[in-house]
Motif scaffolding. Structure first.
Motif, short mmCIF file in Angstrom:
data_model
loop_
_atom_site.label_atom_id
_atom_site.label_comp_id
_atom_site.label_asym_id
_atom_site.label_seq_id
_atom_site.Cartn_x
_atom_site.Cartn_y
_atom_site.Cartn_z
N SER A 1 5.82 -22.06 19.86
CA SER A 1 5.50 -23.48 20.05
C SER A 1 6.67 -24.37 19.66
O SER A 1 7.26 -24.21 18.61
CB SER A 1 4.29 -23.84 19.19
N ILE A 2 7.01 -25.32 20.54
CA ILE A 2 8.07 -26.27 20.20
C ILE A 2 7.50 -27.55 19.59
O ILE A 2 8.18 -28.54 19.46
CB ILE A 2 8.94 -26.62 21.43
N GLY A 3 6.21 -27.53 19.21
CA GLY A 3 5.61 -28.69 18.56
C GLY A 3 4.94 -29.61 19.56
O GLY A 3 4.71 -29.23 20.70
N TYR A 4 4.65 -30.82 19.11
CA TYR A 4 3.94 -31.77 19.97
C TYR A 4 4.91 -32.37 20.98
O TYR A 4 6.08 -32.60 20.67
CB TYR A 4 3.32 -32.86 19.09
N ALA B 1 7.24 -35.07 19.95
CA ALA B 1 8.04 -34.90 18.73
C ALA B 1 8.70 -33.52 18.74
O ALA B 1 8.55 -32.75 17.81
CB ALA B 1 7.16 -35.07 17.49
#
Lengths: 292, 332
Positions: free
Chosen positions: A74-77, A80
């Motif tokens: 996962s690269i985050g939201y 962000a």
């Protein structure tokens, strides 16, 4: 009166935002899509539907369909993401939705020589077709996979046309009843797009974006149907609690117990699943007892 | 006695240098610093080091240093261990300026080169406006007391919150989410074009602040006593409050709001080297820089390839520490 004033101010303030969409059209230049980092749930969904998921190295947190995508790094939201995190995955391309950000990080990534493509977001059936065509081209998807997905989408759109009633029902989409104040989807939201697709009139079209709705304006807009995400209904204490809520009770939808639960993510990211969601809604909007 | 304090400052300096070295070397992409210095790194490593990591680490160090320094100055000025930069409206003002630009910026056509500066400049302007208003209002009554300033600070912070709330209501979905992430704080947006001007402003304000140490020491005797000893108390208040606003405002304009560092760092330094401001200020500057760089290091490496908001890290570590500090003071 105050509400009208607020709406007028809102329209004035946000008028320029609608006129100029952030992202451009689909890039036609040659891109190496052998290792792709994806920021946006609908893009992940389309890449899986095209059978090109082997080329995905990481996805963002809004990519939760299909289930298999949640097991990728996962690269985050989507709003962000981290520049170094992205570069460390050593991708050849970053594919992002219009809300990928922050802008400074996107610039840093581009400066480091990694191409970033931001896809345009248009909340219509045509918009979904264009998104699929663009992703198919960038990912160099196999022709038969593209044709298969296109056929499936054609079928859904056809059914959608059949199920759309002649009368346009008045519908409101509520994200939640958090703290007792409903949050409604106005113009220029994905909610508005889905309702239009399903042949309904958005009762909150008087304002833009997601906004808290007062009890009085709920009663005044008087939707015949209220659509809510499953999670929103659960958070409010279940269907009965929603029906008993003062802002819902006074509307036609409340009186006739016409609360429709939907999967929230199909409403938020615009992909092929959104067509299915729109069709499900169109079926439920039909006057009861109407055959077919 | 004096040498003990100076040698502890040297220890703090060494710790800060070690943190900086760690922050430069560790990250999502491994960057052996000596290979970069010997020009043996790949192009990607070179770009990441000079364009992404270096400005980020330096901004984190600058913001941490200024939060620590201004926190120590303000605690000294207010003679209150709870004072920190939020008290004089810097954070609320910066947030107000930033959200105003995020929401209204869509209405005005900015020249392409200015877009990167728009939100930071608005945040600095907001911080200065709110703090100047606070100072001006308090000074309106003539020789104002610190209590007046504290009370006015609470009211002005509340007013800024009203403004922030109004803009939140006016913002659309995209603007609102941008704001939420701005408020959470991150050094990930740092680039040389904005970091260099911010560091220059911070250095100038920081030098002015750090020179107030001896005067702040005399102020601890009381305002009247300090005045008798030849301190221009009015000037001291003006310099500390306005320069704190400049130093912190320039930083948070780029990083967003970062909690607890300004409050806690001076307490930590006081535990180490005692309450004398002539050492406390330098110590808080060094420890603030070191801790912030480490907090950012955690924020960007814990959940690679994603990252945490740095304010989450500082508050998660800072709040429990503060509770421990209170418990420790009560036991004595």
């Amino acid at each position: 009166m105050n509400n009208y004033l607020a709406v007028c101010v809102l329209v004035l303030l946000t008028a320029r935002t609608f006129a100029a969409p952030e992202a451009g059209s689909c890039p036609t230049r040659d891109l190496d899509a052998s290792r792709v980092a994806v920021a946006g749930g609908s893009i992940t969904e389309i890449i899986y539907a095209l059978g090109a998921q082997d080329k995905i190295v990481a996805v963002d947190r809004t990519s939760n369909f299909p289930q298999a995508a949640t097991r990728l790094p996962s690269i985050g939201y989507v709003r962000a993401v981290s520049a170094e995190g992205l570069l460390a995955l050593n991708p050849t391309l970053v594919l992002g939705e219009h809300d990928m950000g922050p802008g400074e990080v996107v610039e840093q990534v581009r400066k480091a020589g990694l191409p970033v493509v931001v896809l345009p977001e248009v909340h219509t059936v045509q918009g979904i077709y264009e998104k699929v065509a663009c992703i198919a081209q960038i990912m160099d998807a196999q022709a038969n996979a593209v044709a298969k997905l296109r056929d499936a989408m054609d079928g859904m759109v056809h059914q959608l046309q059949v199920d759309k009633g002649g009368e346009r029902p008045r519908v409101g989409i509520l994200l939640s009843l958090a703290d007792g104040v409903p949050t409604g989807g106005g113009r220029d939201t994905s909610a508005h797009g889905v309702l239009t697709m399903a042949g309904a009139n958005n009762v909150f079209a008087g304002f833009s974006g997601w906004k808290p709705i007062s009890l009085e304006s709920m009663a005044e807009s008087d939707p015949e149907f209220i659509v809510m995400p499953v999670r929103g209904i659960e958070a409010a204490g279940g269907r009965e609690a929603v029906l008993a809520h003062p802002s819902v009770r006074l509307t036609k939808a409340g009186k006739n117990a016409r609360i429709i639960a939907v999967d929230g993510m199909t409403l938020l990211g615009f992909g092929p699943r959104t067509l299915v969601a729109a069709r499900d809604l169109a079926q439920q909007f039909k006057p009861q007892g109407d055959p077919g | 006695m004096l040498t003990a304090q100076v040698s502890k400052l040297w220890v703090l300096l060494a710790l800060t240098v070690i943190s900086l070295f760690l922050a430069f070397s560790v990250g999502a992409i491994p960057l052996p610093v000596w290979e970069i210095l010997r020009q043996q790194a790949t192009d990607l490593q070179h770009t990441v080091f000079f364009e992404i990591r270096a400005p980020r680490v330096l901004l984190a160090a600058g913001v941490g240093a200024m939060l620590g320094l201004s926190g120590a100055c303000l605690q000294g000025l207010f003679r209150n261990p709870l004072a920190d930069p939020t008290l004089i409206g810097v954070s609320a003002g910066a947030a107000l300026g930033a959200i105003a630009m995020i929401v209204l910026g869509d209405l005005i056509d900015l020249p392409a080169g200015w877009a990167a500066y728009a939100v930071p400049l608005a945040a600095v302007a907001g911080a200065l406006l709110v703090t100047s208003f606070l100072y001006g209002f308090a000074a309106w009554f003539g020789q104002f007391s610190i209590v007046t300033l504290l009370l006015v600070g609470i009211a002005v912070n509340a007013l800024s919150t009203v403004g922030i709330g109004a803009f939140e209501y006016l913002s659309d979905d995209r603007q609102l989410r941008n704001l939420v992430f701005w408020m959470m704080g991150s050094f990930g947006r740092a680039g040389w074009d904005t970091v260099i001007p911010a560091l220059l402003v911070m250095s100038a304000a920081g030098i002015l602040l750090i020179r107030q140490g001896r005067q702040l020491d005399l102020l601890q005797l009381g305002e009247a006593e300090a005045a008798h000893l030849g301190i221009n108390v009015g000037r001291l208040k003006r310099v500390v409050i306005l320069m704190s606003a400049v130093a912190v405002g320039a930083g948070v304009a780029l990083s967003g709001i970062i909690g607890f560092v300004g409050l806690i760092v001076p307490h930590l330094v006081r535990l180490m080297i005692g309450p004398l401001h002539r050492y406390l200020l330098a110590g808080s500057l060094l420890l603030g820089a070191g801790l912030m760089v480490l907090a950012d290091l955690l924020a960007r490496t814990v959940i690679v390839p994603a990252e945490l908001p740095v304010s989450l890290v500082t508050s998660a570590l800072g709040a429990p520490f503060f509770l421990w500090l209170i418990a420790r003071m009560r036991r004595r």
